[in-house]
Design an enzyme around this catalytic site. Structure first.
Site, PDB file in Angstrom:
ATOM      1  N   ASP A  32       3.190  71.338 -19.969  1.00 57.76           N
ATOM      2  CA  ASP A  32       4.365  70.429 -20.113  1.00 57.76           C
ATOM      3  C   ASP A  32       4.849  70.151 -21.441  1.00 57.76           C
ATOM      4  OD1 ASP A  32       4.012  70.644 -17.395  1.00 57.76           O
ATOM      5  OD2 ASP A  32       3.501  68.369 -17.055  1.00 57.76           O
ATOM      6  N   ALA A  33       4.213  69.678 -22.264  1.00 57.71           N
ATOM      7  CA  ALA A  33       4.346  69.634 -23.718  1.00 57.71           C
ATOM      8  C   ALA A  33       5.415  70.500 -24.134  1.00 57.71           C
ATOM      9  CB  ALA A  33       3.192  69.418 -24.742  1.00 57.71           C
ATOM     10  N   TYR A  35       7.372  72.521 -22.747  1.00 58.98           N
ATOM     11  CA  TYR A  35       8.615  72.393 -21.978  1.00 58.98           C
ATOM     12  C   TYR A  35       9.372  70.975 -22.356  1.00 58.98           C
ATOM     13  CZ  TYR A  35      11.737  71.766 -17.895  1.00 58.98           C
ATOM     14  OH  TYR A  35      12.869  71.811 -17.255  1.00 58.98           O
ATOM     15  N   ASP A  36       8.582  70.150 -22.799  1.00 58.62           N
ATOM     16  CA  ASP A  36       9.283  68.802 -23.122  1.00 58.62           C
ATOM     17  C   ASP A  36       9.810  69.028 -24.297  1.00 58.62           C
ATOM     18  OD1 ASP A  36       8.645  67.646 -20.912  1.00 58.62           O
ATOM     19  OD2 ASP A  36       6.856  66.490 -21.799  1.00 58.62           O
ATOM     20  N   SER A  79      13.261  60.618 -10.854  1.00 54.51           N
ATOM     21  CA  SER A  79      12.160  61.076 -11.800  1.00 54.51           C
ATOM     22  C   SER A  79      11.891  59.894 -12.766  1.00 54.51           C
ATOM     23  CB  SER A  79      12.247  61.997 -12.468  1.00 54.51           C
ATOM     24  OG  SER A  79      11.299  62.470 -13.139  1.00 54.51           O
ATOM     25  N   LEU A  80      10.962  59.675 -13.576  1.00 54.58           N
ATOM     26  CA  LEU A  80      10.951  58.668 -14.714  1.00 54.58           C
ATOM     27  C   LEU A  80      11.463  59.105 -15.906  1.00 54.58           C
ATOM     28  CD1 LEU A  80       7.249  57.471 -13.635  1.00 54.58           C
ATOM     29  CD2 LEU A  80       9.356  56.334 -13.473  1.00 54.58           C
ATOM     30  N   ASP A 115      -1.172  63.119 -12.558  1.00 56.40           N
ATOM     31  CA  ASP A 115      -0.706  64.631 -12.724  1.00 56.40           C
ATOM     32  C   ASP A 115      -0.636  65.360 -11.461  1.00 56.40           C
ATOM     33  OD1 ASP A 115       0.790  66.473 -14.147  1.00 56.40           O
ATOM     34  OD2 ASP A 115      -0.885  67.042 -15.259  1.00 56.40           O
ATOM     35  N   ARG A 134       9.556  66.482  -3.031  1.00 56.04           N
ATOM     36  CA  ARG A 134      10.736  65.758  -3.842  1.00 56.04           C
ATOM     37  C   ARG A 134      11.838  66.867  -3.908  1.00 56.04           C
ATOM     38  NH1 ARG A 134       9.783  63.664  -9.476  1.00 56.04           N
ATOM     39  NH2 ARG A 134       9.679  65.691 -10.041  1.00 56.04           N
ATOM     40  N   LYS A 286       6.079  49.411 -14.972  1.00 53.66           N
ATOM     41  CA  LYS A 286       7.269  48.999 -13.901  1.00 53.66           C
ATOM     42  C   LYS A 286       7.580  47.510 -14.007  1.00 53.66           C
ATOM     43  CE  LYS A 286       5.544  52.700 -10.776  1.00 53.66           C
ATOM     44  NZ  LYS A 286       5.193  52.903  -9.527  1.00 53.66           N
ATOM     45  N   CYS A 407     -25.935  92.581 -36.157  1.00 50.24           N
ATOM     46  CA  CYS A 407     -27.098  93.646 -36.574  1.00 50.24           C
ATOM     47  C   CYS A 407     -26.597  94.832 -36.003  1.00 50.24           C
ATOM     48  CB  CYS A 407     -28.202  93.032 -35.933  1.00 50.24           C
ATOM     49  SG  CYS A 407     -28.595  93.236 -34.011  1.00 50.24           S
TER      50      CYS A 407
HETATM   51  S1  IVH Z   1       6.990  55.829 -10.093  1.00 53.28           S
HETATM   52  C1  IVH Z   1      11.516  55.849  -9.055  1.00 53.28           C
HETATM   53  N1  IVH Z   1       4.354  55.977 -10.412  1.00 53.28           N
HETATM   54  O1  IVH Z   1       5.498  61.187 -12.254  1.00 53.28           O
HETATM   55  C2  IVH Z   1      10.011  55.681  -9.595  1.00 53.28           C
HETATM   56  N2  IVH Z   1       5.547  57.872 -10.460  1.00 53.28           N
HETATM   57  O2  IVH Z   1       7.561  62.164 -14.209  1.00 53.28           O
HETATM   58  C3  IVH Z   1       9.211  56.982  -9.040  1.00 53.28           C
HETATM   59  N3  IVH Z   1       3.926  59.806 -11.084  1.00 53.28           N
HETATM   60  O3  IVH Z   1       8.312  61.550 -10.153  1.00 53.28           O
HETATM   61  C4  IVH Z   1       8.197  57.420  -9.653  1.00 53.28           C
HETATM   62  N4  IVH Z   1       2.481  58.708 -11.145  1.00 53.28           N
HETATM   63  O4  IVH Z   1       5.873  62.295  -9.310  1.00 53.28           O
HETATM   64  C5  IVH Z   1       5.738  56.530 -10.427  1.00 53.28           C
HETATM   65  N5  IVH Z   1       2.290  55.480 -11.029  1.00 53.28           N
HETATM   66  C6  IVH Z   1       3.208  56.321 -10.720  1.00 53.28           C
HETATM   67  C7  IVH Z   1       3.252  57.812 -10.815  1.00 53.28           C
HETATM   68  C8  IVH Z   1       4.452  58.515 -10.663  1.00 53.28           C
HETATM   69  C9  IVH Z   1       2.767  59.942 -11.229  1.00 53.28           C
HETATM   70  C10 IVH Z   1       4.949  60.878 -11.080  1.00 53.28           C
HETATM   71  C11 IVH Z   1       5.956  60.834  -9.902  1.00 53.28           C
HETATM   72  C12 IVH Z   1       7.308  60.980 -10.747  1.00 53.28           C
HETATM   73  C13 IVH Z   1       6.859  61.701 -11.946  1.00 53.28           C
HETATM   74  C14 IVH Z   1       7.920  61.435 -13.034  1.00 53.28           C
END
Ligand code: IVH
Length: 673
Positions: A32-33, A35-36, A79-80, A115, A134, A286, A407
């Site tokens: 992932d790193a 890719y990022d 996603s986040l 993960d 998703r 959040k 040896c």
């Molecule tokens: S909240 C709209 N909470 O990480 C908010 N996501 O990189 C949606 N994930 O798509 C996600 N742990 O698949 C949320 N405690 C957590 C999470 C989490 C893992 C995943 C999730 C998300 C992805 C984003």
């Protein structure tokens, strides 16, 4: 120089290829790193050279496949956005404050970022009716039948009306992942690179029976109230509601007031990242208040009210320069990778173990390959696998050498074992490691006798075996390069002092197969002298507590081996006592029946020596904390999970320097916290 337009095209192609591999095939070829890093490079390029045009921002997901029916999500599965350090996280919280135009303190919930892979489960009238991945965020795949087989997903909720979507993460706990891979290996099937891949591969099975056989778990973190029948106003209430329906929610999710506590809690997750039973790759922060969330809204990709703080990567790609083999004290030949140095989890890695011949074959890594290197916690770095690009030329598969690199003798693989050994007992590498072990902290603890000095003494022909140590001549040593009167006197003095070491330590130092500190202690306690032990018939050895047939056989054979008889005779002649003191006295029971957990380094003790000290006083030293633990000794760089568990279980924690006091008195006068 590549033009920005060419590089942008290249990056887009790479990103789309890796995105497909990740989402469509559940088989990412780069970490992932990395890719990022590609995505960041493209974003930066697009920012600096607007003429190259803008592309879709990073991956949200992949198009749904043909195998599962498409499901349109009632509300997009976003996603986040990611941040990578505290400063970026603080900037995010400032944006949130500006967005809300408020001066009042914000409440956040900080959760682990699991993960795994995102899943949405729909319940109508309390019944599970559908589950979907998703996909691209709008349309996912129908995996209902497979999800019904996940043990911790409730099939019914205790409510009768209204429709809800429960969103969360499907994952494999670390222990379940290990077990699954063991089973795969046993069945000759492919092993999974990490728990995330294994979870994805297990969920997206055509046959639900296969999914059912995989130990998947689901953790819930979001609720979409489709019919607006619930009256939840905060995220922490939502989590409580989910838990009351029987969903697993992260017990570590934490409500915090204000930015500074939020930052501190996110760092807590980073420090504890290895203490979870599942893999986490970050913390998710959040905004707690749901109406505030609504007013912040979302972009097309991610909500503005949440952010992921990603931890530094523990997997990186680098070039495998060559594979070499090192020889240990038992002759075991361990292959290891020599790598183009790369920074992994904050430390430079230039070598990584490949464990044994099977692992090299299974991972199919070859000199010249790009390989993925992983370093998790304080675990030694290892090569996970190769990044193989279709059609690219590779070196032929690596073959385990037939002869010892040290040896030149033959290397043999023992039947029914995955390890290969140098079978030449005179191999200098084995000799060196044996002597280094004999002198180490856990054994005779001879100060000033490390690898370098042992190698020097071997090269000078002054040593061949551990027994030769006791007849080293001080004056000869003093004339060696790097030595002088003082250091020679100190070394020979330390060796002299070791002559009166208790038998148990000598038994540890001899490195008899299968004999660790506990068995050594028991043998020494039971027999008192080496001679008595060496004379004991096999049945007597087998009858000892904690000494099974395997250890008994190894001791029995060792005592009758010509070379060891000669060694022991030579040591005895040189004045090595080889007896256990205090045999006539009642056994020391200072810690009788007490479980003392040791975490971190304690000055003056190796791990083995500390454990042996507890055991010799009648106690035990288990590897984990429970309510029955007598106390936890907290040394330097302690394990966070042990400290945390002790704190939660109310087990007393005592500082490292108080260890001596504990050994002497069975109690302590100072505790931590
Ligand atoms: S909240 C709209 N909470 O990480 C908010 N996501 O990189 C949606 N994930 O798509 C996600 N742990 O698949 C949320 N405690 C957590 C999470 C989490 C893992 C995943 C999730 C998300 C992805 C984003």
């Amino acid at each position: 120089m590549t033009s920005p337009a060419t590089r942008a095209a290249e990056l887009r192609e790479l990103i789309s290829r890796h995105s497909r591999a990740y989402f469509v095939h559940d088989d990412p070829v780069i970490p992932d790193a990395d890719y990022d890093a590609l995505v960041s490079e493209l974003r930066e390029l697009e920012r600096r050279h607007p003429e190259v045009g803008a592309s879709e921002r990073a991956r949200v997901g992949a198009p749904a496949s043909a195998v599962f029916s498409p499901v349109r999500h009632a509300e997009a599965m976003l996603s986040l956005d990611n941040v990578f350090d505290v400063d970026e996280l603080r900037s995010w919280s400032e944006r949130v404050e500006r967005g809300l135009d408020t001066a009042s303190t914000l409440t956040f919930v900080v959760e682990p970022k699991i993960d795994g892979l995102a899943l949405s489960i729909t319940y109508r009238g309390g019944q599970l009716v559908q589950a979907a991945t998703r996909g691209d965020g709008r349309v996912g795949e129908d995996v209902t039948d497979n999800v019904r087989t996940i043990a911790n997903v409730p099939h019914r909720l205790s409510m009768t009306t209204g429709a809800v979507e429960i969103r969360g993460e499907v994952f494999l706990a670390k222990a379940d992942f290990e077990r699954l891979n063991e089973a795969q290996r046993a069945a000759g099937a492919r092993v999974f690179a990490n728990p995330r891949n294994a979870a994805a591969g297990s969920l997206r099975q055509k046959d639900p029976a296969v999914s059912a056989s995989r130990p998947l778990s689901f953790l819930a973190y979001q609720l979409v109230d489709l019919d607006h029948t619930l009256s939840l106003t905060t995220h922490h209430q939502t989590l409580a509601q989910l838990a009351s329906w029987g969903f697993l929610v992260a017990p570590e999710a934490h409500v915090v007031e204000g930015v500074s506590d939020m930052l501190a809690r996110s760092s807590w997750f980073e420090r504890h990242r290895h203490d979870f039973s599942y893999e986490i790759d970050g913390a998710v922060i959040k905004v707690d208040d749901l109406s505030r969330r609504a007013s912040l809204g979302s972009t097309s990709r991610a909500p503005r009210w949440a952010i992921a703080r990603k931890f530094p990567p523990e997997e990186r790609t680098t070039r495998l320069l060559r594979i070499e083999v090192s020889i240990g004290r038992t002759g075991r030949a361990t292959p290891y990778a020599v790598l183009e140095p790369v920074l992994v989890a904050g430390s430079r890695v230039a070598m990584a173990t490949l464990h044994n011949a099977d692992q090299v074959r299974e991972k199919d890594v070859r000199p010249g390959d790009l390989v993925i290197v992983r370093k998790a916690g304080d675990v030694i770095p290892e090569v996970v696998g190769a990044v193989v690009v279709d059609g690219e030329a590779r070196a032929p598969a690596w073959r385990f050498p037939l002869t010892c690199p040290e040896c030149g003798g033959a290397l043999r693989r023992r039947e029914d074992e995955s390890d290969t050994y140098c079978i030449n007992p005179a191999c200098p590498a084995q000799q060196m490691q044996k002597i280094v072990h004999f002198a180490s902290r856990g054994a005779l603890d001879i100060e000033g006798l490390g690898e370098q000095r042992v190698a020097q003494l071997l090269n000078e022909g002054l040593l061949r075996d551990v027994a030769d140590l006791f007849t080293l001549d001080r004056e000869v040593v003093a004339r060696l390069e790097g030595f002088g009167e003082l250091s020679a006197t100190a070394l020979v003095g330390a060796i002299d002092a070791a002559k009166s070491a208790p038998l148990s330590r000598i038994l540890i130092g001899l490195g008899i197969r299968h004999v660790g500190p506990v068995a050594a202690r028991e043998l020494a306690r039971r027999f008192g002298t080496y001679d008595a032990m060496a004379r004991a018939p096999l049945e007597e050895l087998e009858s000892l507590e904690g000494i099974g047939p395997i250890i008994a056989q190894a001791v029995y054979e060792y005592a009758r081996d010509d070379e060891s008889r000669q060694r022991m005779a030579q040591m005895s002649q040189a004045g090595v006592a080889m007896s256990e003191p205090g045999l006539d006295e009642a056994p020391d029971a200072t810690l009788a029946g007490r479980a003392v957990v040791i975490t971190g380094a304690i000055e003056g003790y190796s791990r083995e020596a500390a454990v042996a000290a507890v055991v010799s006083r009648g106690g035990s030293s288990p590897g984990s904390v429970s309510a029955k633990t007598f106390c936890v000794v907290v040394g330097d760089a302690p394990g966070a999970s042990k400290v945390d568990k002790a704190r939660r279980a109310g087990v007393p924690m005592i500082p490292g320097p108080a260890f001596e006091e504990l050994l002497a008195t069975g109690t302590w006068s100072a505790t931590l916290e």
